[in-house]
Design a protein around this motif. Structure first.
Motif, PDB file in Angstrom:
ATOM      1  N   LEU A 619      -3.079   9.341  -4.189  1.00 13.98           N
ATOM      2  CA  LEU A 619      -1.975   8.567  -3.409  1.00 13.98           C
ATOM      3  C   LEU A 619      -2.519   7.258  -2.739  1.00 13.98           C
ATOM      4  CD1 LEU A 619       0.702   9.680  -1.630  1.00 13.98           C
ATOM      5  CD2 LEU A 619      -0.772  10.792   0.140  1.00 13.98           C
ATOM      6  N   ILE A 620      -3.264   7.060  -2.294  1.00 12.61           N
ATOM      7  CA  ILE A 620      -3.657   5.720  -2.055  1.00 12.61           C
ATOM      8  C   ILE A 620      -3.597   4.397  -2.690  1.00 12.61           C
ATOM      9  CG2 ILE A 620      -5.393   3.832  -0.942  1.00 12.61           C
ATOM     10  CD1 ILE A 620      -6.649   6.657  -0.290  1.00 12.61           C
ATOM     11  N   TYR A 621      -3.817   4.870  -4.072  1.00 11.94           N
ATOM     12  CA  TYR A 621      -3.684   4.250  -5.432  1.00 11.94           C
ATOM     13  C   TYR A 621      -1.764   4.217  -5.306  1.00 11.94           C
ATOM     14  CZ  TYR A 621      -2.979   3.708  -9.959  1.00 11.94           C
ATOM     15  OH  TYR A 621      -2.069   2.526 -11.660  1.00 11.94           O
ATOM     16  N   ALA A 622      -1.217   4.593  -5.687  1.00 14.38           N
ATOM     17  CA  ALA A 622       0.066   4.959  -6.021  1.00 14.38           C
ATOM     18  C   ALA A 622       1.295   4.085  -4.940  1.00 14.38           C
ATOM     19  CB  ALA A 622       0.963   6.441  -6.269  1.00 14.38           C
ATOM     20  N   ALA A 623       0.653   4.340  -3.613  1.00 12.56           N
ATOM     21  CA  ALA A 623       0.692   4.018  -2.150  1.00 12.56           C
ATOM     22  C   ALA A 623       1.007   2.334  -2.355  1.00 12.56           C
ATOM     23  CB  ALA A 623       1.465   4.625  -1.288  1.00 12.56           C
ATOM     24  N   TRP A 624      -0.511   2.193  -2.935  1.00 15.36           N
ATOM     25  CA  TRP A 624      -0.356   0.790  -2.925  1.00 15.36           C
ATOM     26  C   TRP A 624       0.331  -0.425  -4.330  1.00 15.36           C
ATOM     27  CZ3 TRP A 624      -6.321  -1.320  -4.600  1.00 15.36           C
ATOM     28  CH2 TRP A 624      -6.371  -2.623  -3.814  1.00 15.36           C
TER      29      TRP A 624
END
Length: 827
Positions: A619-624
């Motif tokens: 989730l962090i990676y995708a949002a970033w």
């Protein structure tokens, strides 16, 4: 007071009782449309009795004395379980949705009428061989037999949706099945949208090199560089400022081509010879990807034909196993991304707008008028026009209006727009093929949409063949079909289609394994290049690694690969983007944005790229990455950035490796300072974390990818109504992502940018070492009736990566059956 209280209690009790009675009445009436799988029906059109054995997953196993009777049984089974879906597909092809749904679907009807899909489908029936026509007619007779039973036996109108809409149903015809195949071709078509986007970027970007960054060629040589193409406005001697800039009309959820960019077609397929199989039998795995709906477009079935049993995935409306096996041959499909559509800008005669320019001078449009009936509104009359290149499509469709210069219109050439569309014939011939040669020969009848047909035979051979008509273009084509071109230039026009032998073919490879993930398959120069646009550059790297990791494979290793959730894109991009941010600076105080960023980077540093639903890192990676890409491009292309809401891995790699000077995207054009890529990456991460904190709370460790990445199986009609959506829509937390083999693509649009909306609605793995150990599954359930327990019963298996047996053993089907429908011919 006590009397008043008693009367209030009585009134409330009466109201509750009435409400319960109404609910029970509605449930009982709607429940009449759930078929009785154990019934015996006397129907016209059969030559002998037919048995439809439903196994524990409600998969029909159809047994009859003749192929005609078996196809009849499949038509009846499809209509029993998916009548509303079939009728909606047919009505879409006919351009008649607005008769039911009113103005929201008028744009869809307008497009389908202009493409003339249903008329071409009707004409194509005459191009089919007698065996195919006979199969389509038998199937139609089965559908119509069920329609007759629904009326005579009061079976709840056949589907609960028909209680809400006009229940009058025309008989099913062979042309209707051909029309369904047309609709699948339209859903998988996407090159015209890429042409439009490239032209719009050409208008928006001052530096033409930016096109190579945002719309890069797939890795590999032999492709013409973009810089060799003319700028789009130069093709028409029209200043860029004179092109329309208005946004296109919004697309309705029912729109058959509303997939979004990069969603026109996707799938995985791979096969191994006995030399690469532990049990010495050929293996094949296939999972076609389409937009998720409830019910899924796929329907499992087994047919006992005279040539033998065949089992796999069908689409209700067609009597074809599109992906499956018989006891001698297995087949799977992926979108080939063959460029089979060209757009032409047609110049109007200033003295007579009913004429357009051709290489030989002005010519009259071929025109006619059609009336579209609209529920609760006045009918709409449209004037259809055709050129020598194809139908004229108004600017409200596909954003055509934004790139059509004044005094011109846009026409479309597409291989599917023919009166000789014999694609459905290929599917029927594959079902009875027994060798690789017969399978390859069956592909010659296929027209559109172009597919990679993977074959695996019981005798140990494998092959992959691109099937579908390839346009015969001239080498001097001005835009190489990458952008719309002037329709009056002879070199831009098609010269027909190429011969079947020109399509790429791979037979019996030395490595013993073939695979495709919509990746680039050949390195050939234009015009035999197949395509400049491919559907994958990432999944193929992961598949290659998994296939090379084992000397020999098994059914289970193929299943493991099919369910793999490691993102090759994340493993490649994340080290580039975060290389100057990881483990730098002093530990910041708790509660500060700097501390939050450090914690997020620490989590990502230990992450292996697995898009697991239970982890916060995906989730962090995708949002970033989503925020990063938007920061890089929005200052330069403005609203066009909305066309790039899904992450483009090659673009980000080009920027952070500074390929061709692509790091220039990191500098914000409007600011006086000079921003570095590290600056933009840090700001994008902070913005992404702020959004995530507002959405999911302050505890990073408690965030879960599955909470944002729910599979969204929505009913195309009832799913948008508040009262019924909780009954008909299906939601499931899922693993995977845009670039994993277990593909679960996201829309990128707010408020839920990471929903899983485009995925493998069907999965199948076939093992000729033990054919009855083969497995398959679909994303929802066999029934299209929301009141049936088989509406979503396979969905949880699909979510967990489980399968059901795919056996041709009739005893196994009968042993665990939940009902046997017996069809008896009229005496």
């Amino acid at each position: 007071m006590s009397v008043l209280l008693r009367w209030l209690v009585r009134l409330v009790a009466l109201a509750v009782a009435l409400l319960v009675c109404v609910v029970l009445a509605v449930w009982w009436i709607g429940g009449r449309s759930i078929p009785d799988y154990g019934a015996t029906w006397t129907v016209p059109g059969l030559t002998a009795p037919v048995e439809i054995v439903r196994d524990t997953a409600a998969v029909p196993h159809i047994f009859g004395a003749t192929d005609h009777d078996v196809y009849f049984g499949l038509g009846l089974a499809h209509a029993q379980d998916r009548l509303w879906q079939m009728l909606t597909l047919r009505r879409t092809a006919q351009g008649r949705l607005s008769e039911l749904f009113g103005e929201p679907t008028l744009q869809i009807d307008d497009l389908l009428r202009r493409l003339d899909v249903y008329a071409l489908s009707s004409a194509s029936v005459d191009a089919l061989d007698p065996e195919t026509v006979a199969a389509l007619q038998a199937y139609s007779d089965g559908v119509n037999a069920w329609l007759g039973l629904v009326g005579s036996e009061a079976l709840g109108r056949g589907a609960p949706e028909l209680f809400l809409f006009e229940p009058e149903i025309a008989p099913w015809r062979p042309a209707d099945s051909v029309a369904v195949s047309f609709m699948m071709a339209l859903q998988l078509a996407g090159h015209h949208e890429e042409e439009v986007l490239r032209a719009r970027l050409s208008l928006a970007l001052d530096d033409p090199a930016g096109l190579a960054d945002l719309l890069p060629d797939a890795p590999g040589g032999g492709v013409a560089e973009l810089a060799s193409l003319p700028a789009y406005p130069d093709l028409f001697e029209t200043p860029a400022s004179r092109f329309a800039q208005a946004a296109a009309a919004p697309r309705h959820p029912l729109h058959p081509h509303a997939q979004g960019r990069g969603r026109a077609g996707a799938s995985n397929v791979w096969a191994a010879t006995p030399a690469r199989a532990a049990a010495s039998g050929t293996l094949l795995a296939n999972d076609p990807h389409l937009g998720l709906t409830a019910p899924t477009i796929w329907y499992l079935a087994r047919l006992e034909l005279q040539a033998g049993g065949v089992i796999g995935a069908t689409i209700p409306g067609m009597p074809v196993i599109l992906a499956g096996r018989n006891d001698r041959l297995a087949w799977g499909i992926t979108s080939a991304y063959l460029d089979d559509i060209d757009l032409y800008v047609e110049e109007l005669n200033p003295e007579n707008p009913e004429q357009y320019r051709t290489p030989d001078g002005w010519a009259e449009f071929r025109t006619d008028r059609r009336v579209i009936e609209v529920a609760d509104s006045a009918p709409v009359t449209i004037t259809r026009r055709w050129t020598e290149n194809g139908p004229v499509i108004p600017g409200v469709h596909y954003d055509f209006g934004t790139i059509t210069p004044p005094g011109h219109v846009m026409s479309m050439a597409w291989t599917a727009l023919t009166e000789d569309n014999t694609s459905i014939q290929t599917g029927l011939r594959l079902m009875t093929a027994s060798t690789i040669e017969e399978g390859l020969a069956a592909g010659e009848d296929f027209v559109a949409p172009a597919q990679n047909l993977m074959l695996a035979s019981a005798d140990g051979r494998i092959a992959m063949q691109v099937i579908g008509h390839m346009p015969w273009r001239m080498t001097a084509h001005q835009t190489q079909a990458r952008m719309p071109s002037p329709g009056w230039i002879a070199d831009n026009r098609w010269q027909g289609v190429t011969q079947y032998f020109a399509n790429p073919s791979f037979v019996d490879p030395e490595t013993g394994i073939l695979g495709n993930t919509n990746n680039r398959t050949v390195d050939r120069a234009f015009p035999l290049h197949v395509s400049f646009t491919w559907g994958d550059t990432q999944r193929i790297t992961r598949l290659s690694r998994l296939m090379e990791a084992r000397e020999v494979h098994t059914r289970d290793s193929f299943i493991e690969a099919q369910l793999d959730t490691v993102s090759a894109a994340a493993r490649n991009i994340l080290p580039l983007v975060a290389r100057d941010l990881w483990f730098t600076g002093e530990t910041a105080p708790d509660g500060t944005p700097e501390r939050r960023r450090q914690r997020a980077l620490a989590l990502l540093a230990e992450w292996n790229g697995e898009m697991n639903e239970h982890l916060p890192e995906p989730l962090i990676y995708a949002a970033w990455m989503r925020e990063l890409q938007q920061r890089l491009i929005r200052d330069e292309i403005g609203p066009l950035a909305d066309e790039f809401l899904q992450v483009e891995p090659i673009f980000l790699e080009r920027v952070f490796r500074d390929i061709g000077g692509a790091s220039r995207w990191c500098n914000i054009v409007q600011s006086t300072a000079t921003e570095t890529c590290t600056d933009i990456a840090r700001m994008a991460l902070d913005d992404a974390l702020q959004w995530l904190e507002e959405r999911y709370g302050r505890d990073l460790a408690s965030w879960r990818w599955g909470a944002a990445h729910e599979a969204r199986h929505d009913h195309p009609v009832l799913g948008n109504t508040r009262l019924l959506s909780w009954i008909v829509n299906i939601r499931q937390p899922t693993s995977g992502g845009d670039f994993t083999l277990n593909r679960a693509a996201t829309p990128g649009t707010m408020p839920d940018p990471f929903l899983n909306t485009h995925s493998a609605g069907y999965r199948g793995v076939y093992d000729f070492a033990d054919p009855d150990s083969s497995v398959f599954v679909i994303a929802t359930g066999q029934s299209g009736n929301p009141l049936s327990r088989h509406y979503d019963d396979l969905g949880e298996l699909w979510r967990r990566g489980e399968y059901i047996p795919m056996s041709l053993d009739p005893n196994l089907a009968r042993a665990g059956n939940i009902g046997i429908t017996r069809l008896v011919p009229v005496p």
